[in-house]
Design a protein around this motif. Structure first.
Motif, PDB file in Angstrom:
ATOM      1  N   PHE A  59       0.563  -0.903   0.322  1.00  0.00           N
ATOM      2  CA  PHE A  59       0.008   0.125  -0.081  1.00  0.00           C
ATOM      3  C   PHE A  59       1.186   1.466  -0.013  1.00  0.00           C
ATOM      4  O   PHE A  59       1.996   1.488  -0.090  1.00  0.00           O
ATOM      5  N   GLY A  60       0.365   2.276  -0.854  1.00  0.00           N
ATOM      6  CA  GLY A  60       0.890   3.868  -0.732  1.00  0.00           C
ATOM      7  C   GLY A  60       2.304   3.410  -1.253  1.00  0.00           C
ATOM      8  O   GLY A  60       2.545   2.870  -2.130  1.00  0.00           O
ATOM      9  N   GLY A  61       3.485   4.741  -0.293  1.00  0.00           N
ATOM     10  CA  GLY A  61       4.342   4.925  -1.186  1.00  0.00           C
ATOM     11  C   GLY A  61       4.138   6.222  -1.650  1.00  0.00           C
ATOM     12  O   GLY A  61       3.036   7.148  -2.239  1.00  0.00           O
ATOM     13  N   ASN A  62       5.514   6.962  -2.104  1.00  0.00           N
ATOM     14  CA  ASN A  62       6.038   8.253  -2.771  1.00  0.00           C
ATOM     15  C   ASN A  62       6.036   7.978  -3.682  1.00  0.00           C
ATOM     16  O   ASN A  62       7.148   7.224  -4.211  1.00  0.00           O
ATOM     17  N   THR A  63       5.617   8.256  -4.716  1.00  0.00           N
ATOM     18  CA  THR A  63       6.561   8.252  -6.330  1.00  0.00           C
ATOM     19  C   THR A  63       6.635   9.213  -6.851  1.00  0.00           C
ATOM     20  O   THR A  63       6.350  10.682  -6.692  1.00  0.00           O
ATOM     21  N   LYS A  64       7.242   9.439  -8.272  1.00  0.00           N
ATOM     22  CA  LYS A  64       7.146  10.571  -8.756  1.00  0.00           C
ATOM     23  C   LYS A  64       6.326  11.496  -9.237  1.00  0.00           C
ATOM     24  O   LYS A  64       6.789  12.817  -9.790  1.00  0.00           O
ATOM     25  N   THR A  65       5.158  11.159  -9.185  1.00  0.00           N
ATOM     26  CA  THR A  65       3.683  11.900  -9.711  1.00  0.00           C
ATOM     27  C   THR A  65       3.538  11.837  -7.920  1.00  0.00           C
ATOM     28  O   THR A  65       2.082  12.935  -8.018  1.00  0.00           O
ATOM     29  N   GLY A  66       3.289  11.575  -6.745  1.00  0.00           N
ATOM     30  CA  GLY A  66       3.025  12.181  -5.225  1.00  0.00           C
ATOM     31  C   GLY A  66       2.705  10.908  -4.511  1.00  0.00           C
ATOM     32  O   GLY A  66       3.214   9.551  -5.425  1.00  0.00           O
ATOM     33  N   ARG A  67       1.945  11.217  -3.260  1.00  0.00           N
ATOM     34  CA  ARG A  67       1.915   9.717  -2.923  1.00  0.00           C
ATOM     35  C   ARG A  67       0.752   9.262  -2.928  1.00  0.00           C
ATOM     36  O   ARG A  67       0.323   9.740  -4.104  1.00  0.00           O
ATOM     37  N   SER A  68       1.449   8.280  -3.359  1.00  0.00           N
ATOM     38  CA  SER A  68      -0.210   7.178  -4.170  1.00  0.00           C
ATOM     39  C   SER A  68      -0.928   6.281  -2.878  1.00  0.00           C
ATOM     40  O   SER A  68      -0.784   6.367  -1.545  1.00  0.00           O
ATOM     41  N   SER A  69      -2.359   6.003  -3.543  1.00  0.00           N
ATOM     42  CA  SER A  69      -2.935   5.032  -2.590  1.00  0.00           C
ATOM     43  C   SER A  69      -3.543   4.374  -3.103  1.00  0.00           C
ATOM     44  O   SER A  69      -4.222   3.104  -2.751  1.00  0.00           O
ATOM     45  N   GLU A  70      -2.755   3.153  -4.229  1.00  0.00           N
ATOM     46  CA  GLU A  70      -2.710   2.385  -5.035  1.00  0.00           C
ATOM     47  C   GLU A  70      -2.622   1.226  -3.913  1.00  0.00           C
ATOM     48  O   GLU A  70      -1.763   0.964  -2.887  1.00  0.00           O
ATOM     49  N   VAL A  71      -3.159   0.122  -4.145  1.00  0.00           N
ATOM     50  CA  VAL A  71      -2.964  -1.042  -3.525  1.00  0.00           C
ATOM     51  C   VAL A  71      -2.282  -2.653  -4.426  1.00  0.00           C
ATOM     52  O   VAL A  71      -2.889  -2.286  -5.680  1.00  0.00           O
ATOM     53  N   TRP A  72      -0.992  -2.901  -4.364  1.00  0.00           N
ATOM     54  CA  TRP A  72      -0.616  -4.295  -5.436  1.00  0.00           C
ATOM     55  C   TRP A  72      -0.493  -5.276  -4.410  1.00  0.00           C
ATOM     56  O   TRP A  72      -0.377  -5.343  -3.345  1.00  0.00           O
ATOM     57  N   ILE A  73      -0.538  -6.397  -5.441  1.00  0.00           N
ATOM     58  CA  ILE A  73      -0.169  -7.707  -4.979  1.00  0.00           C
ATOM     59  C   ILE A  73       0.009  -8.220  -5.686  1.00  0.00           C
ATOM     60  O   ILE A  73       0.703  -8.348  -6.691  1.00  0.00           O
ATOM     61  N   PHE A  74       1.516  -9.425  -4.755  1.00  0.00           N
ATOM     62  CA  PHE A  74       2.337  -9.791  -5.381  1.00  0.00           C
ATOM     63  C   PHE A  74       2.498 -11.221  -5.315  1.00  0.00           C
ATOM     64  O   PHE A  74       1.992 -11.632  -3.821  1.00  0.00           O
ATOM     65  N   ASP A  75       1.910 -11.937  -6.513  1.00  0.00           N
ATOM     66  CA  ASP A  75       1.274 -14.028  -5.870  1.00  0.00           C
ATOM     67  C   ASP A  75       3.269 -14.402  -5.606  1.00  0.00           C
ATOM     68  O   ASP A  75       3.891 -14.589  -7.064  1.00  0.00           O
ATOM     69  N   VAL A  76       3.709 -15.582  -4.973  1.00  0.00           N
ATOM     70  CA  VAL A  76       4.867 -15.503  -4.192  1.00  0.00           C
ATOM     71  C   VAL A  76       5.383 -16.559  -5.033  1.00  0.00           C
ATOM     72  O   VAL A  76       6.219 -17.373  -5.828  1.00  0.00           O
ATOM     73  N   LYS A  77       3.654 -17.384  -5.264  1.00  0.00           N
ATOM     74  CA  LYS A  77       3.976 -18.993  -6.147  1.00  0.00           C
ATOM     75  C   LYS A  77       4.012 -18.565  -7.096  1.00  0.00           C
ATOM     76  O   LYS A  77       4.576 -18.870  -8.405  1.00  0.00           O
ATOM     77  N   SER A  78       3.735 -17.373  -8.419  1.00  0.00           N
ATOM     78  CA  SER A  78       3.513 -17.172  -9.382  1.00  0.00           C
ATOM     79  C   SER A  78       4.175 -16.188 -10.132  1.00  0.00           C
ATOM     80  O   SER A  78       4.836 -16.059 -10.538  1.00  0.00           O
ATOM     81  N   GLU A  79       4.592 -15.341  -9.335  1.00  0.00           N
ATOM     82  CA  GLU A  79       5.796 -14.225  -9.171  1.00  0.00           C
ATOM     83  C   GLU A  79       4.898 -13.589 -10.588  1.00  0.00           C
ATOM     84  O   GLU A  79       5.463 -12.645 -11.228  1.00  0.00           O
ATOM     85  N   THR A  80       4.188 -12.938  -9.671  1.00  0.00           N
ATOM     86  CA  THR A  80       3.438 -11.684 -11.095  1.00  0.00           C
ATOM     87  C   THR A  80       2.310 -11.025  -9.815  1.00  0.00           C
ATOM     88  O   THR A  80       2.127 -11.301  -8.714  1.00  0.00           O
ATOM     89  N   TRP A  81       2.585  -9.988 -10.513  1.00  0.00           N
ATOM     90  CA  TRP A  81       2.196  -8.924  -9.639  1.00  0.00           C
ATOM     91  C   TRP A  81       0.272  -8.573 -10.305  1.00  0.00           C
ATOM     92  O   TRP A  81       0.129  -8.877 -11.168  1.00  0.00           O
ATOM     93  N   THR A  82      -0.607  -8.112  -9.277  1.00  0.00           N
ATOM     94  CA  THR A  82      -2.034  -7.949  -9.613  1.00  0.00           C
ATOM     95  C   THR A  82      -2.124  -6.515  -8.850  1.00  0.00           C
ATOM     96  O   THR A  82      -1.793  -6.290  -7.615  1.00  0.00           O
ATOM     97  N   LYS A  83      -2.573  -5.011  -9.498  1.00  0.00           N
ATOM     98  CA  LYS A  83      -2.789  -4.412  -8.992  1.00  0.00           C
ATOM     99  C   LYS A  83      -4.771  -4.524  -8.650  1.00  0.00           C
ATOM    100  O   LYS A  83      -5.251  -4.486  -9.014  1.00  0.00           O
ATOM    101  N   GLY A  84      -4.567  -4.302  -7.046  1.00  0.00           N
ATOM    102  CA  GLY A  84      -5.426  -4.615  -6.089  1.00  0.00           C
ATOM    103  C   GLY A  84      -7.123  -3.081  -6.603  1.00  0.00           C
ATOM    104  O   GLY A  84      -7.011  -2.273  -7.016  1.00  0.00           O
ATOM    105  N   THR A  85      -8.373  -4.636  -7.343  1.00  0.00           N
ATOM    106  CA  THR A  85      -8.928  -3.727  -7.011  1.00  0.00           C
ATOM    107  C   THR A  85     -10.171  -3.592  -6.259  1.00  0.00           C
ATOM    108  O   THR A  85     -10.865  -4.453  -5.851  1.00  0.00           O
ATOM    109  N   VAL A  86     -10.364  -2.525  -5.718  1.00  0.00           N
ATOM    110  CA  VAL A  86     -10.891  -1.733  -4.293  1.00  0.00           C
ATOM    111  C   VAL A  86     -11.612  -1.740  -4.425  1.00  0.00           C
ATOM    112  O   VAL A  86     -12.294  -0.554  -5.240  1.00  0.00           O
ATOM    113  N   LYS A  87     -12.869  -1.599  -2.920  1.00  0.00           N
ATOM    114  CA  LYS A  87     -14.181  -1.146  -3.390  1.00  0.00           C
ATOM    115  C   LYS A  87     -14.199  -0.186  -1.999  1.00  0.00           C
ATOM    116  O   LYS A  87     -13.011  -0.583  -1.536  1.00  0.00           O
ATOM    117  N   GLY A  88     -15.071   0.730  -1.687  1.00  0.00           N
ATOM    118  CA  GLY A  88     -14.938   1.782  -1.155  1.00  0.00           C
ATOM    119  C   GLY A  88     -14.452   3.224  -1.494  1.00  0.00           C
ATOM    120  O   GLY A  88     -13.734   3.275  -2.740  1.00  0.00           O
TER     121      GLY A  88
END
Length: 352
Positions: free
Chosen positions: A98-127
């Motif tokens: 979650f979050g972090g400082n990026t070149k475009t500012g502070r992020s509210s993104e959620v990212w998921i990394f699956d250690v089995k498949s070694e792949t990234w997925t951007k979290g599709t969140v509600k609310g």
């Protein structure tokens, strides 16, 4: 009776052909008996890193291996470079960022990394998402809810709002939702009464024993809500969430707070029902208590330190010793550089 511990530092050999650049503001977690390193700030090149590396142990010693590159085909499937983000390990397979400082500012993104498949997925969140921030903490509660505390938001202000994400439904939960509190009270009234955080646990250990020994006078609820903080640490053990140190905008804190959690919801309650988040979603629940200082070797007020569990004890290492953060430098995205101390950092280890 005193516990005497001996610590020995070592510098293990890492194959020079497979090294990673030095950095700050990264995350390093240890699921499934492997280390995973993501992100950070490379000051020598003013670069926000977005690589994921795994530390591999084999016949050639220790080697860093970049993984997750199969997701780089599309930028939307791979997080941008960042530092000051957070990570929790969920079900020993998913790394939730979650979050972090990026070149475009502070992020509210959620990212998921699956250690089995070694792949990234951007979290599709509600609310309504938690405010984008960096230098916060994230803690996994009940093996389901990720709690975000503190951090820096736009204008280098310190955030005083919690973030609470249900990882099963990927829904951000509003804390202090009066309608949800009303709907939940009948279902969980006997399970958790009135939002009080004085529930007891059956766990044993130094931390639990220490809390139980405190008198009511010594463990009064804190007048100062510790949630407005940055560069602090949080750890969860014995069904209690501990928060130590940090910067609150005017001083470096040296206080240790705790929040007693109720037991997880009974199995008879459906985890898909919204009321099961009660009492975490109630404003009454988030009442911290401050632990009085005891012992002859107390840690000083610290920020930018680390805190880990050693058995049932909290081990605190490093940090700035009674020194406010330096705000003279700037990062490449224009935000204040608060990662470079203006004095010598602590190299001491403290145990609670």
């Amino acid at each position: 009776q005193h516990l005497q511990l001996y610590f020995f530092w070592s510098n293990p050999y890492i194959n020079p052909k497979n090294t990673v650049p030095g950095r700050s503001g990264h995350t390093l977690v240890y699921p499934d008996s492997k280390f995973y390193l993501f992100g950070g700030y490379l000051s020598s090149e003013s670069t926000f890193l977005n690589t994921m590396h795994m530390l591999v142990f084999d016949e050639n010693g220790m080697n860093w291996k970049e993984i997750g590159t199969n997701s780089k085909d599309e930028a939307s499937n791979y997080p941008s470079g960042r530092y000051g983000h957070s990570c929790v390990v969920w079900k020993e397979q998913s790394l939730i960022f979650f979050g972090g400082n990026t070149k475009t500012g502070r992020s509210s993104e959620v990212w998921i990394f699956d250690v089995k498949s070694e792949t990234w997925t951007k979290g599709t969140v509600k609310g309504v998402a938690a405010i984008g921030r960096d230098s916060h903490t994230a803690t996994l509660i009940w093996d389901r809810y990720m709690v975000i505390i503190g951090g820096l938001i736009g204008g280098n202000e310190i955030c005083d709002e919690y973030g609470l994400l249900d990882l099963e439904s990927m829904e951000w939960i509003k804390i202090g939702d009066k309608e949800k509190e009303k709907d939940s009270s009948g279902i969980l009234g006997g399970y958790f009464s009135g939002g009080s955080n004085n529930s007891t646990t059956t766990s044993s250990g130094n931390l639990t024993d220490a809390i139980e020994q405190l008198s009511d006078d010594e463990s009064d609820p804190s007048v100062e809500d510790p949630k407005k903080v940055v560069y602090h640490t949080t750890v969860l053990t014995d069904n209690k969430l501990y928060l130590y140190g940090g910067w609150n905008g005017s001083k470096t804190r040296g206080d240790l707070y705790y929040l007693a959690l109720p037991p997880p919801p009974p199995s008879s309650l459906s985890l898909t029902d919204p009321p099961t988040v009660f009492p975490l979603s109630t404003s009454q629940f988030w009442r911290w208590s401050k632990i009085p200082h005891r012992g002859s070797n107390l840690p000083p007020p610290l920020q930018s330190h680390s805190a880990s569990l050693l058995g049932s004890r909290i081990l605190i290492y490093g940090g700035w010793d009674r020194t406010p953060p330096s705000t003279t430098g700037t990062m490449s995205n224009g935000s204040s550089d608060r990662t470079s101390p203006s004095t010598i950092c602590s190299a001491k280890i403290y145990l609670f």
